[in-house]
Design an enzyme around this catalytic site. Sequence first.
Site, PDB file in Angstrom:
ATOM      1  N   GLY A   1       0.829  -1.200   0.000  1.00  0.00           N
ATOM      2  CA  GLY A   1       0.000   0.000   0.000  1.00  0.00           C
ATOM      3  C   GLY A   1       0.859   1.243   0.000  1.00  0.00           C
ATOM      4  O   GLY A   1       2.089   1.173   0.010  1.00  0.00           O
TER       5      GLY A   1
ATOM      6  N   MET B   1       1.188   3.388   2.373  1.00  0.00           N
ATOM      7  CA  MET B   1       1.824   3.609   3.668  1.00  0.00           C
ATOM      8  C   MET B   1       2.806   2.502   4.031  1.00  0.00           C
ATOM      9  O   MET B   1       3.828   2.763   4.679  1.00  0.00           O
ATOM     10  CB  MET B   1       0.754   3.694   4.755  1.00  0.00           C
ATOM     11  N   GLY B   2       2.500   1.268   3.643  1.00  0.00           N
ATOM     12  CA  GLY B   2       3.364   0.180   4.074  1.00  0.00           C
ATOM     13  C   GLY B   2       3.076  -1.120   3.350  1.00  0.00           C
ATOM     14  O   GLY B   2       2.312  -1.168   2.381  1.00  0.00           O
TER      15      GLY B   2
ATOM     16  N   VAL C   1       2.128  -5.366   3.853  1.00  0.00           N
ATOM     17  CA  VAL C   1       1.474  -6.313   4.758  1.00  0.00           C
ATOM     18  C   VAL C   1       2.071  -7.706   4.535  1.00  0.00           C
ATOM     19  O   VAL C   1       2.218  -8.159   3.390  1.00  0.00           O
ATOM     20  CB  VAL C   1      -0.046  -6.344   4.526  1.00  0.00           C
TER      21      VAL C   1
ATOM     22  N   LYS D   1       1.453  -5.236   9.399  1.00  0.00           N
ATOM     23  CA  LYS D   1       1.424  -4.082   8.502  1.00  0.00           C
ATOM     24  C   LYS D   1       2.575  -3.180   8.918  1.00  0.00           C
ATOM     25  O   LYS D   1       2.548  -2.580  10.000  1.00  0.00           O
ATOM     26  CB  LYS D   1       0.082  -3.357   8.626  1.00  0.00           C
TER      27      LYS D   1
ATOM     28  N   ASP E   1     -12.336   7.321   5.695  1.00  0.00           N
ATOM     29  CA  ASP E   1     -11.712   6.778   4.488  1.00  0.00           C
ATOM     30  C   ASP E   1     -12.374   5.462   4.085  1.00  0.00           C
ATOM     31  O   ASP E   1     -11.698   4.496   3.730  1.00  0.00           O
ATOM     32  CB  ASP E   1     -10.203   6.574   4.708  1.00  0.00           C
TER      33      ASP E   1
END
Length: 428
Positions: A60, A62-63, A65, A80, A175
């Site tokens: 993703g 942001m990070g 998984v 995550k 979101d």
Amino acid sequence: MKTCSACFRLFSQDSGFCPVDGQRLIPVAQASPPRHPDDRRVGATLCGGRYQVWRIVADGGMGRVYQALDLRAGRSVALKILHPEVALDEVSVERFHREFEVSASLPHEHIVEVLAFEKTEDDSFALVMEYLEGEELRTVLKRDKVLPPERLVRMLSQVALGLVEAHERKVVHRDLKPDNIFLVGTHDGDRVKILDFGSVRDNSEGAKKLTVVGTTIGSPFYMSPEQAQGLLALDHRADVWSVAAIVFECVTGRVPFHAPTGPMILVAIMGSNPVPPSEAGKAYGVPASLDPVMEEAFMKSPEARLPSVGLLADRVGQAYGLAGSHRDWAYMPQKELAARIRAAMPAVLARHRQGAAGAGAALAGAAAAGAERSPVAAAVAAPSAGATDAFAEDIVMGVPQRMPRWVVPAVASAAVLLCALVALLISR
């Protein structure tokens, strides 16, 4: 725990074969996690040696998984972990930590369970969550385009149940989108999990704010007008709008507001109305009974909008002819929901057609009566050349409003009283 020697997924001890590869599973004690040429975390143990990483699940913004084995608890978990550049940003890390705090404070069967917040050996941060086997709603829509009504109603009902406690505590998800609705398949239908509380708006007293006033947070296609403007007065009704946008996409195969760029999408959200779903989803047989529900859910003013996701779920179910409420439908087997909808829809559509015909006849009768009583109706049919010069708020059905006869005397009287009051004050 057991693992698949082909895909390295982890399974419970009572599993026999991998449903993905068909391979016979072996105990993890007899296997070793693989290594990845581009990711040193795969195959390593993290967070003080507690979590053994077996495979990459998803990436993703942001990070990343991972699926990992919790060596202490003997269970499969999802890790995550923030990307290195994201882990250097204090606000991003604070949001990540708040996702842990909020999710941990909202234990619910329809919200993903968050177990821990850990610092990793490579100076990043990890959110430890329950591992879910299934797929995001986004993946389903990419493959199938739309959901059948029974699957939609069951999913929406569970989403409503998952959000109710958060909204009662004045926590806004902010979101909600198909990417954050996870579907775990069961014999009776989907079991829903709401993901990613990292962008929440906490309106409870004393809550720390991480968003500067006027900042836009969320995904443009599913964003409410007040969220698009970054308004301070944003509450749970922004989530109602987002869920309505998800419903619209689930039945029509397209988002309600579309434009080439993010800013243009926000302009469309604030300044236009979506096509009725029965028209946008005509190819999929979307019933016209759903149109007024979506109209109320997409009201620009939060005060005029449907007040809760629960009520939205109720109205959607009723548009498909179901009796009861979302609490009745959330766990009803999908096959039973399908049978009830098939049985009820002919009567629902007949009532809707009768209501539409009655409303049309009433409007036609009112227009005819008005034409007999007043010359204004004729002006509506053929407006004067000067009509277009008036401000929009001064126009009713294309005709500038005439000034009422009482306005001039009232203004004159008010002026006389004001002058008398001023004279009295001066004389003192």
